[in-house]
Design a protein around this motif. Sequence first.
Motif, PDB file in Angstrom:
ATOM      1  N   THR A  46       0.804  -1.220   0.000  1.00  0.00           N
ATOM      2  CA  THR A  46       0.000   0.000   0.000  1.00  0.00           C
ATOM      3  C   THR A  46       0.844   1.280   0.000  1.00  0.00           C
ATOM      4  O   THR A  46       0.583   2.211  -0.769  1.00  0.00           O
ATOM      5  N   THR A  47       1.844   1.325   0.878  1.00  0.00           N
ATOM      6  CA  THR A  47       2.627   2.565   0.993  1.00  0.00           C
ATOM      7  C   THR A  47       3.331   2.878  -0.330  1.00  0.00           C
ATOM      8  O   THR A  47       3.316   4.023  -0.795  1.00  0.00           O
ATOM      9  N   ASP A  48       3.923   1.843  -0.932  1.00  0.00           N
ATOM     10  CA  ASP A  48       4.581   2.045  -2.237  1.00  0.00           C
ATOM     11  C   ASP A  48       3.574   2.541  -3.274  1.00  0.00           C
ATOM     12  O   ASP A  48       3.876   3.433  -4.078  1.00  0.00           O
ATOM     13  N   GLY A  73      -2.834   4.455   4.831  1.00  0.00           N
ATOM     14  CA  GLY A  73      -2.574   3.017   4.702  1.00  0.00           C
ATOM     15  C   GLY A  73      -2.733   2.301   6.027  1.00  0.00           C
ATOM     16  O   GLY A  73      -3.404   1.265   6.131  1.00  0.00           O
ATOM     17  N   GLU A  74      -2.165   2.868   7.053  1.00  0.00           N
ATOM     18  CA  GLU A  74      -2.224   2.254   8.379  1.00  0.00           C
ATOM     19  C   GLU A  74      -3.621   2.384   8.981  1.00  0.00           C
ATOM     20  O   GLU A  74      -4.059   1.527   9.745  1.00  0.00           O
ATOM     21  N   GLN A  75      -4.309   3.449   8.605  1.00  0.00           N
ATOM     22  CA  GLN A  75      -5.655   3.627   9.173  1.00  0.00           C
ATOM     23  C   GLN A  75      -6.602   2.531   8.686  1.00  0.00           C
ATOM     24  O   GLN A  75      -7.452   2.045   9.429  1.00  0.00           O
ATOM     25  N   GLY A 149       8.958   7.936   8.690  1.00  0.00           N
ATOM     26  CA  GLY A 149       9.961   7.417   7.752  1.00  0.00           C
ATOM     27  C   GLY A 149       9.664   5.971   7.427  1.00  0.00           C
ATOM     28  O   GLY A 149       9.046   5.263   8.234  1.00  0.00           O
ATOM     29  N   ARG A 150      10.098   5.526   6.246  1.00  0.00           N
ATOM     30  CA  ARG A 150       9.781   4.174   5.795  1.00  0.00           C
ATOM     31  C   ARG A 150      10.218   3.138   6.836  1.00  0.00           C
ATOM     32  O   ARG A 150      11.291   3.229   7.405  1.00  0.00           O
ATOM     33  N   GLY A 151       9.351   2.178   7.052  1.00  0.00           N
ATOM     34  CA  GLY A 151       9.662   1.135   8.042  1.00  0.00           C
ATOM     35  C   GLY A 151       9.369   1.569   9.470  1.00  0.00           C
ATOM     36  O   GLY A 151       9.662   0.855  10.429  1.00  0.00           O
ATOM     37  N   GLY A 152       8.747   2.753   9.625  1.00  0.00           N
ATOM     38  CA  GLY A 152       8.588   3.363  10.940  1.00  0.00           C
ATOM     39  C   GLY A 152       7.617   2.694  11.898  1.00  0.00           C
ATOM     40  O   GLY A 152       7.587   3.029  13.080  1.00  0.00           O
ATOM     41  N   SER A 153       6.841   1.724  11.426  1.00  0.00           N
ATOM     42  CA  SER A 153       5.923   1.043  12.351  1.00  0.00           C
ATOM     43  C   SER A 153       6.676   0.298  13.444  1.00  0.00           C
ATOM     44  O   SER A 153       6.176   0.156  14.561  1.00  0.00           O
ATOM     45  N   ASP A 154       7.861  -0.182  13.126  1.00  0.00           N
ATOM     46  CA  ASP A 154       8.677  -0.839  14.157  1.00  0.00           C
ATOM     47  C   ASP A 154       8.922   0.140  15.302  1.00  0.00           C
ATOM     48  O   ASP A 154       8.854  -0.217  16.482  1.00  0.00           O
ATOM     49  N   THR A 155       9.211   1.373  14.923  1.00  0.00           N
ATOM     50  CA  THR A 155       9.519   2.386  15.932  1.00  0.00           C
ATOM     51  C   THR A 155       8.290   2.714  16.774  1.00  0.00           C
ATOM     52  O   THR A 155       8.370   2.844  17.991  1.00  0.00           O
TER      53      THR A 155
HETATM   54  N1  ASP Z   1       3.850   1.426   5.904  1.00  0.00           N
HETATM   55  C1  ASP Z   1       5.113   2.054   6.162  1.00  0.00           C
HETATM   56  C2  ASP Z   1       6.142   1.663   5.129  1.00  0.00           C
HETATM   57  O1  ASP Z   1       5.852   0.885   4.232  1.00  0.00           O
HETATM   58  C3  ASP Z   1       5.612   1.807   7.550  1.00  0.00           C
HETATM   59  C4  ASP Z   1       5.986   0.370   7.847  1.00  0.00           C
HETATM   60  O2  ASP Z   1       5.571  -0.553   7.176  1.00  0.00           O
HETATM   61  O3  ASP Z   1       6.692   0.165   8.834  1.00  0.00           O
HETATM   62  O4  ASP Z   1       7.244   2.135   5.156  1.00  0.00           O
END
Ligand code: ASP
Length: 607
Positions: A46-48, A73-75, A149-155
Motif C-alpha cells: 500500500t505505501t509504495d 494506509g495504516e488507518q 519514515g519508511r519502516g517506521g511502524s517498528d519504531t
Molecule cells: N507502511 C510504512 C512503510 O511501508 C511503515 C511500515 O511498514 O513500517 O514504510
Amino acid sequence: MSLLVQKFGGTSVADSNKILAAARRAIQAHQRGNQVLVVVSARGHTTDELIALAKEITDKPPAREMDMLLSTGEQVSVALMAMAIESLGVPAISFTGAQIGLVTDSYYTKARIKNISSDRMAQALADGKIVIVAGFQGVDENYNITTLGRGGSDTTAVALAAVLGAGACEIYTDVDGVYTTDPRIVPEAGKIARISYDEMLELASLGAGVMHSRSIEFAKKYGVPIHVRSSFSDAPGTWIVGEDDARRLGVAVTGAALAKDEARITILGVPDRPGVVHSIFHKIAKANLVVDMIVQNVATAGEAEVSFTVAKGDLAETLVAAEAAAKSVGARGVTHDAGVSKVSVIGLGMRTHTGVATAMFRAIADAGINIQMITTSEIKISVLVERGAAVAALRAVHKEFRLEEVHAFPQAEFKPETSTTRAMTLVPLVEVDTNGNGNGNGNGGNHGPREQGMEDLVVAGVELDETQGRITLFDVPDRPGYSARIFAAIAEAGVFVDMIVQNVSEDGKTNLSFTVPREAVARAEAAVRPIAGGQVAIEPSLAKLSVVGVGMRTHTGVATRMFGALAERTININLINTSEIRVNVGTGIDTGQAALDCLRQAFDLKG
Ligand code: ASP
Ligand code: ADP
Ligand code: MG
C-alpha cells in the motif's frame, strides 16, 4: 498482568486471511492472560502504491500532503484488524497516531516522536480490550499528520512498549528472525538466536532492512526486549536484547549488511586547520541530511581530503551543500560517485578478536573487488565498493566468516522474565503517568521521559583514550588486495588494530591510516614497511576522543557538535571514524585532556 506489544508488518496483514490470522495471534496472547497492544502497518505494498500515485500527479508532492496520504494506509489496517478481533469474539478498539496523542516534531516524512500519552490506551487495556494502534504515524503540535519514515511502524511498536512498560515487543514479519545477512540476497544466511542492541543498531543502520534502526534506539534506551519472528509459523525468532543476554563467546562476526544505494562525496584539498571539518559538516547537517561514512585522511602538504557517503537519493541536495561548504573553507573542489555500495560486518566479538579486518579485506580481494574506502568502529568494519560488485563482496564476506554456520553456535532459549536487559542507566527516566492510571502492568509504566522528546539524542558519555599510536601509509596503490596484505602482516605480528581509515583515491593513489596500541607501533611499522611501497609515517601516540550513545548517526548534529566544540578550542582533528553508537576522532596527544573537557561541556556531561 503483563503487557505484550505485537507488531504486524505489511506482508503480515496483506489480505483478509492474513489479518484474521494476525487477529488470532493477538487473541491467543490475550487468552494467556496478557494485556495485548497491536501495532499494524499498511497492507502489502500500500505505501509504495500511494507514493507511486502521488508521483503520477506531481514530481514534488508537498511533504505535508504526502504524510496525509501515507497515513491512510495504516488507518485502513487498524480498522480491519479491530473488526477481525471483534468478529472472533474479543473486544477491540483501534486508534490512529493522533488519537493516542503520539506527538512528533514537524519534519514531515521523517518525523521523530516527542511524546505519547498513555492514558487512553491504558484505559482500554484495563477494560480488557485488545488495543490496535496505527504504526508509522503521529501528529505535530499543530495537529498536522506526520509519518516516521519508511519502516517506521517498528519504531511506533517499540516506543509504545517503552511507554507502557511492556514485558516484550514482538515484531511479526515475513522472515522468521534476524539473519546473518538479508536472506533474499544470500540464501545461505542463517538465523541468529540472539543479538545485542548495539549489533542490531549497526546492522539496521548499515542496511539490514528487517528493523527500523530508530526502533532499536528506543529498545536500548528503555530496555525493551524485542522478539523478531514469523507471522506464518510458530518457530522461535530472534531476540534483540542487552549485551549480557546476547553475548556469544568465540564469535567475532555476528552479521553482514549491504547498503546498496549509496553515493560518495569527496571534498578535495581541504586546508588542514582546526574548524574546517566543522564548517563542512555544519552546512550539511543544516540541510538535515544524514551523513554516513565520514573519512578524513591524514593531510599531505597541509591539505586533506574529506569523504563521506549519503543515501543516493540525497546526493543532489548534498552536493549543493558540499559545494557551498567547500567554497567557504577554501577547498579545491568536490567530486562524487553515485555508483557505490557499502558492505559491512558487525559483531561484539570484534572488540577482542584480531584479524577480522584482514579476513574481510582478503575475502573481497580474492573476489577481485577493489575497496574504495574503509571505516571501522569497535564493532563494525565498513568498506565502499563499486555497486556492480557489491553483492559478490557481501557473499564473499559472509562465506569468509562462515556466517551460514551460525547454528553451530547454539544459544540457550531467551526468557524475558529472567533477562538482565535493562534500560540505559544514563537516560533520565521520568514517570509517564503520574495519575496512577491503574493499568496494572506491573512495571508502573515508568519508562518514558516526558519533558524531553522521546527520540532526543542520548549521549551516554565522552571517552579519552591515550593508549594508541597511528601509522599512515602514503600513496597506497588503488587496487584489490593491498589492504588485505597490509593487515595480514600486522595480524601476523600479533598487533591489534583499532581504527582504520582509508579514503577514496583521486589519482590512483590514496592514504591508509590505522591505530594500534602505543607499545606496538614500532612492531607494526616494521611489519608493514617492506610491503608499503610509498612513505610510512608514524605518530607514536595520539588522543582518541569518542562520543558514545545511541543514534549517533541518525541525529545529524552529533558529529557536528563534536567538531564544533573542538574547533572552538582550536584543536585539530586528524582522523575521523563514525558509527551508530559512537563518533571517534583522533587529535594530538597533548590536546587530549583539553578535548575531553570541552566535549563534556558541549554534551552537558559532568566530569
Ligand atoms: N507502511 C510504512 C512503510 O511501508 C511503515 C511500515 O511498514 O513500517 O514504510
Ligand atoms: P515488514 O513489512 O514486516 O516490516 P520488512 O520488509 O520491513 O517487513 O522486513 C523484512 C525483510 O527484511 C525480509 O523479508 C528480508 O528480506 C529483509 N532483511 C534484510 N536484512 C535482513 C536480515 N539481516 N535478516 C532478516 N531479514 C532481513
Ligand atoms: Mg519493516
